[in-house]
Every structure is written in C-alpha cells, then in structure tokens.
Scaffold this motif. Sequence first.
Motif, PDB file in Angstrom:
ATOM      1  N   ALA A 165       0.827  -1.211   0.000  1.00 44.40           N
ATOM      2  CA  ALA A 165       0.000   0.000   0.000  1.00 44.40           C
ATOM      3  C   ALA A 165       0.859   1.259   0.000  1.00 44.40           C
ATOM      4  N   ALA A 166       1.951   1.211   0.747  1.00 45.15           N
ATOM      5  CA  ALA A 166       2.831   2.387   0.826  1.00 45.15           C
ATOM      6  C   ALA A 166       3.499   2.644  -0.519  1.00 45.15           C
ATOM      7  N   ILE A 167       3.887   1.569  -1.192  1.00 45.22           N
ATOM      8  CA  ILE A 167       4.507   1.709  -2.517  1.00 45.22           C
ATOM      9  C   ILE A 167       3.480   2.257  -3.504  1.00 45.22           C
ATOM     10  N   GLU A 168       2.281   1.693  -3.439  1.00 41.84           N
ATOM     11  CA  GLU A 168       1.214   2.077  -4.362  1.00 41.84           C
ATOM     12  C   GLU A 168       0.875   3.562  -4.212  1.00 41.84           C
ATOM     13  N   ALA A 169       0.878   4.033  -2.968  1.00 39.05           N
ATOM     14  CA  ALA A 169       0.560   5.435  -2.716  1.00 39.05           C
ATOM     15  C   ALA A 169       1.598   6.340  -3.381  1.00 39.05           C
ATOM     16  N   LEU A 170       2.862   6.050  -3.170  1.00 38.60           N
ATOM     17  CA  LEU A 170       3.914   6.887  -3.757  1.00 38.60           C
ATOM     18  C   LEU A 170       3.800   6.917  -5.270  1.00 38.60           C
ATOM     19  N   ASP A 171       3.556   5.766  -5.849  1.00 41.80           N
ATOM     20  CA  ASP A 171       3.458   5.664  -7.304  1.00 41.80           C
ATOM     21  C   ASP A 171       2.374   6.587  -7.843  1.00 41.80           C
ATOM     22  N   ALA A 172       1.300   6.771  -7.058  1.00 37.21           N
ATOM     23  CA  ALA A 172       0.159   7.579  -7.496  1.00 37.21           C
ATOM     24  C   ALA A 172       0.258   9.026  -7.025  1.00 37.21           C
ATOM     25  N   GLY A 173       1.402   9.420  -6.465  1.00 40.35           N
ATOM     26  CA  GLY A 173       1.553  10.808  -6.030  1.00 40.35           C
ATOM     27  C   GLY A 173       0.908  11.118  -4.699  1.00 40.35           C
ATOM     28  N   VAL A 174       0.549  10.065  -3.957  1.00 47.68           N
ATOM     29  CA  VAL A 174      -0.007  10.251  -2.611  1.00 47.68           C
ATOM     30  C   VAL A 174       1.175  10.176  -1.645  1.00 47.68           C
ATOM     31  N   THR A 175       1.582  11.321  -1.150  1.00 48.01           N
ATOM     32  CA  THR A 175       2.822  11.374  -0.372  1.00 48.01           C
ATOM     33  C   THR A 175       2.589  11.176   1.119  1.00 48.01           C
ATOM     34  N   THR A 176       1.338  11.373   1.565  1.00 43.63           N
ATOM     35  CA  THR A 176       0.998  11.120   2.970  1.00 43.63           C
ATOM     36  C   THR A 176      -0.220  10.209   3.024  1.00 43.63           C
ATOM     37  N   VAL A 177      -0.115   9.146   3.815  1.00 46.23           N
ATOM     38  CA  VAL A 177      -1.253   8.254   4.009  1.00 46.23           C
ATOM     39  C   VAL A 177      -1.470   8.034   5.502  1.00 46.23           C
ATOM     40  N   VAL A 178      -2.723   8.186   5.933  1.00 44.43           N
ATOM     41  CA  VAL A 178      -3.095   7.748   7.276  1.00 44.43           C
ATOM     42  C   VAL A 178      -3.418   6.267   7.181  1.00 44.43           C
ATOM     43  N   ASP A 179      -2.577   5.463   7.836  1.00 47.11           N
ATOM     44  CA  ASP A 179      -2.805   4.013   7.844  1.00 47.11           C
ATOM     45  C   ASP A 179      -3.813   3.708   8.951  1.00 47.11           C
ATOM     46  N   TRP A 180      -5.091   3.594   8.546  1.00 44.70           N
ATOM     47  CA  TRP A 180      -6.169   3.302   9.513  1.00 44.70           C
ATOM     48  C   TRP A 180      -6.069   1.826   9.829  1.00 44.70           C
ATOM     49  N   SER A 181      -5.194   1.514  10.794  1.00 45.13           N
ATOM     50  CA  SER A 181      -4.686   0.153  10.949  1.00 45.13           C
ATOM     51  C   SER A 181      -5.453  -0.578  12.042  1.00 45.13           C
ATOM     52  N   HIS A 182      -6.635  -1.084  11.674  1.00 48.91           N
ATOM     53  CA  HIS A 182      -7.471  -1.705  12.704  1.00 48.91           C
ATOM     54  C   HIS A 182      -7.351  -3.228  12.737  1.00 48.91           C
ATOM     55  N   GLY A 183      -6.237  -3.727  12.167  1.00 49.25           N
ATOM     56  CA  GLY A 183      -5.977  -5.170  12.245  1.00 49.25           C
ATOM     57  C   GLY A 183      -4.874  -5.481  13.245  1.00 49.25           C
ATOM     58  N   LEU A 184      -4.649  -4.578  14.217  1.00 49.28           N
ATOM     59  CA  LEU A 184      -3.526  -4.757  15.143  1.00 49.28           C
ATOM     60  C   LEU A 184      -3.977  -5.558  16.371  1.00 49.28           C
ATOM     61  N   ARG A 185      -4.111  -6.868  16.162  1.00 49.63           N
ATOM     62  CA  ARG A 185      -4.582  -7.771  17.215  1.00 49.63           C
ATOM     63  C   ARG A 185      -3.616  -7.832  18.371  1.00 49.63           C
ATOM     64  N   THR A 186      -2.313  -7.696  18.049  1.00 51.81           N
ATOM     65  CA  THR A 186      -1.273  -7.715  19.085  1.00 51.81           C
ATOM     66  C   THR A 186      -0.299  -6.584  18.771  1.00 51.81           C
ATOM     67  N   VAL A 187       0.536  -6.284  19.753  1.00 49.79           N
ATOM     68  CA  VAL A 187       1.549  -5.256  19.523  1.00 49.79           C
ATOM     69  C   VAL A 187       2.568  -5.734  18.483  1.00 49.79           C
ATOM     70  N   ASP A 188       2.743  -7.032  18.357  1.00 49.12           N
ATOM     71  CA  ASP A 188       3.623  -7.533  17.291  1.00 49.12           C
ATOM     72  C   ASP A 188       3.097  -7.118  15.922  1.00 49.12           C
ATOM     73  N   HIS A 189       1.771  -7.146  15.777  1.00 54.95           N
ATOM     74  CA  HIS A 189       1.182  -6.678  14.513  1.00 54.95           C
ATOM     75  C   HIS A 189       1.496  -5.197  14.300  1.00 54.95           C
ATOM     76  N   ALA A 190       1.415  -4.430  15.388  1.00 58.87           N
ATOM     77  CA  ALA A 190       1.672  -2.992  15.274  1.00 58.87           C
ATOM     78  C   ALA A 190       3.127  -2.721  14.915  1.00 58.87           C
ATOM     79  N   ASP A 191       4.028  -3.473  15.536  1.00 58.28           N
ATOM     80  CA  ASP A 191       5.449  -3.313  15.189  1.00 58.28           C
ATOM     81  C   ASP A 191       5.676  -3.638  13.713  1.00 58.28           C
TER      82      ASP A 191
END
Length: 475
Positions: free
Chosen positions: A111-137
């Motif tokens: 997703a981060a690569i895709e954003a840059l390719d399309a000229g989206v330089t800032t993305v808010v990663d609405w990251s609601h799949g963080l079941r554990t802190v390991d996922h967040a890391d």
Amino acid sequence: MNEYSAVLLRGGTVLPMDETRSVLTDTDVLVVGDRVAAVGGNLVAPDGALEIDATDGIVMPGMIDTHRHMWQTAMRGYGADWTLTQYFVWYYLDHGKLFRPEDVHAGNTLAAIEALDAGVTTVVDWSHGLRTVDHADAAVDALEAIPGRHVLAYGNIQQPPAQWSGTPEFRDFVRRRITGDDLLGFQMAFDVTGDPAFPEKAAFEVARELGVAVTTHAGVWGATSDDGIRLMHEHGFMTDRTVYVHAASLRADSYHRIAATGGSVSVSTESEQSAGQGYPPTWAIRAHGIPVSLSMDTSVWWSGDLFSAMRTTLGADRSREHLAAHAQNETVTHCTLRADQVVEWATRGGAHALGRSDLGRLEPGRKADVVLIKNDDSPVSFPLLNPYGHVAFQAQRGDVHTVLVNGRVVKKDNKLVGIDLAAARRAVESTVDHLRGAMGEDAWRQGMNPDIPETKVLDNPYTYTDYRSTATHSR
Ligand SMILES: [Zn+2]
C-alpha cells in the motif's frame, strides 16, 4: 538520504494551492533539503541540483489520504462485489484473525509503494488489524521501510477500544515507536457504537492523555450513528483534530456539533458509493462549512489513488445536486462543486485534517512533498487548458512523472526509485497463500463471490398485445 543537494522542477504549470488557488504557468519550483526553497521564474539551480524538465506538466503538492486500511491491500480487489455487511463478516467476524504480523507487513508495504506511485505522499494508515503489539510493530516496520509520509492510526477490531488502549503493551509501543519522527505521525482509530453507557470513554481518555487525535468511522449506515457523535460531544471528546470518516448518514445536529468543534470529515466517495455507508456527503458537509479531506478506504474493493477520489467526489456531488433539482422540476445551470475544490481537498484539506500546515502547499518554507504530473507519450496530456480540471478528470497514476517526499526523490521519469517491488510481490503472495490455505478453498471462493439477490425483469405494458410497426401497417 538524497543523492541530490537540491531539486529544480523547471518550467511547469504550478498549482501552489494558495488561498486564491493560483495557476502559475512556466514556473520553477526549487527544493533544497526537505523544504520548498523557492517558486518563481528562471530560478538558478544550485551546484549538484537535479534538474527536471516540467514543461507541459503540472507541479502540485503531494496528495494526502486521510483514511486507508493499508493492511487490507494484501487482498487487493478480492471484495470488489462486497457490501459493507459482507466486509464486516469477512474481516471483523470470520477471517481478520487469520492475519499474522507478516501479513500486516506485506499489505502495508504494498500500500505504501502504491501510494507513492500515485503521487499520494501522505497516508493515514487506519490500521485496525492490530490484534497484538507484534502486529503494530510489523505495521510500523513496513511504513518506515518505504519513503512515504505516514500516520499510524492504531486500531484493533478484535477488542473494544477501552481494552486494547488500556494495556501497558500499547503504552510501551507508543513510547518505543512514536518518537516524533516527522515522517511518522500517530492517531488512535476506533468507532463509537452509540451504546448509552459510552464504553469508548476510557479510550478517548487515553488519547487525550497521550495528546493524540482520534479518527473514527462516523455516520456509517447500520453501524455508527448520531448517538455516537452526541456521546462524544457531551463528554467533551470532539476536538479540532478529530477526523470523522464517511460521516455519510448523519443528521444536521451531528454536522452542527462537528462544525462547532472544528473537526473535519474524511470523505471516501468510492467507498460510500459501493459499500452503503450513506450518500457521499460532500453536498451536506459543504453546507455546514465543515473542512473536507479525501480518502480511499481500502484496496480490497477500490483503487488506491486520489485521482479516483477527486473524480468520483465531483461526480457524486453533482449527481446529487442535479437529482435534487429534478425532484423540484428544476434545472441546475451552474455546478456548485468545482474541480479546484476537490484538488484542494486532496492536498490542503488533508494537511488541515492532520494539523500539518507545513504540508499540502507549494510555498517557500513548506515541506517538499511534490508531485509532477507529466506524460509526453500520452494523448491525454494536452492541451493543458484548465489545470485543476486536468488533475481531477484527465490525469491518472501513470501520468505521475516525479514524486518527492520530504525533499527526497521517490519517483522519477514515471518510475519508482529504489523500491523492491519483486520483494513486495513475494510477501503478498505468501500472505495470500496463507489466507487461502487457512480459509479453505470453498470459503475463499464464496468470500470473493457473494450471492446475487434474485431480480426480476419488470412487467412491460407494451408486451401485452401484438405490436406491428406503423411502417408495415400503413401499407
Ligand atoms: Zn474505513
């Protein structure tokens, strides 16, 4: 970080996104270090500067997406025919738990690569799949490895927000990973159910204590309602940094509360049109004077570029205006929503939502997040008569020629710089294999191909009698 001491984009049509929405033709943009140093005519390139020919192109600030579930990019396109209900069942109930930290990493990376390719330089990663802190890391590891600007909006759909935000592990994560790096911001991401007991209160208190903004899916038909807004307001948790995603099925009272407390709405038109949160709300929130930013939501259904967001948002707003007029037997002769407005929402609007006045504008001293749209091989690149209209309705991601983030060149000559796409592909393939294997083939296929409701072709009064055309009859 850059091999160039400075970058000079020479002779483009520049949209600085200033107050008056200027258009500056045959204008240079000079970037030195991480900042825009000058915008003007015939600028002198410092020694060692990279010079980029921007003639016949459009130079604008990098676009800002204020709501994208980046981890879901690993399932790109899978849910193309979903409704919101099917999405909830798939991710929240049935299969979201199958995502391992490496799967979040794979989705975020792509997703981060895709954003840059399309000229989206800032993305808010609405990251609601963080079941554990390991996922967040893993999420942050991925974001830090790609040279875009990101905001981790920490969430966890598998637990109530008061629960996950109340753990020592969460606090420790914030301490370890959110260190004030300019390229990595932080928000807390959770939804407000409208339960009168207001179980989200403790999570809001954590956000207040940490001094971070909350982003929340609000006004989502069948999920979040005016009750949630009212509870937030009554408890004093609506601030000018709060981002309300969708806000598509709210009453005027909720819009008044949002407007009065200075929050902003992240509109995901492609999402609202297909998933069913409510009609894309720009027509309503414009009327309430609420600031707007744009977002793409998730690539499990839709595209990940803001050209589509601008296009669909103009279309939806104008559709609604025409339809409302026709219902009164009237005709809209002048469109209210203009192309320059959606370009502003995609740039300055996002910067405002994130409280970043140093982003979203090309002016000396602002951060050098810059996009050049130029494609000399494309028949769509000329004539360049109306640059805002060109960005909103003509351009696409393949026309993104050059991208700078924080002064660093991350795309050049229509190609990403220093990105290992093959590695990203291998990681996503491994995630897909894992999910498909864990789900089993039947569930995998059913998930992608939901049943189609039975439909009946309507009765047609003209088929009741034999019809012969007047041409044969009159002889
Ligand atoms: Zn969302």
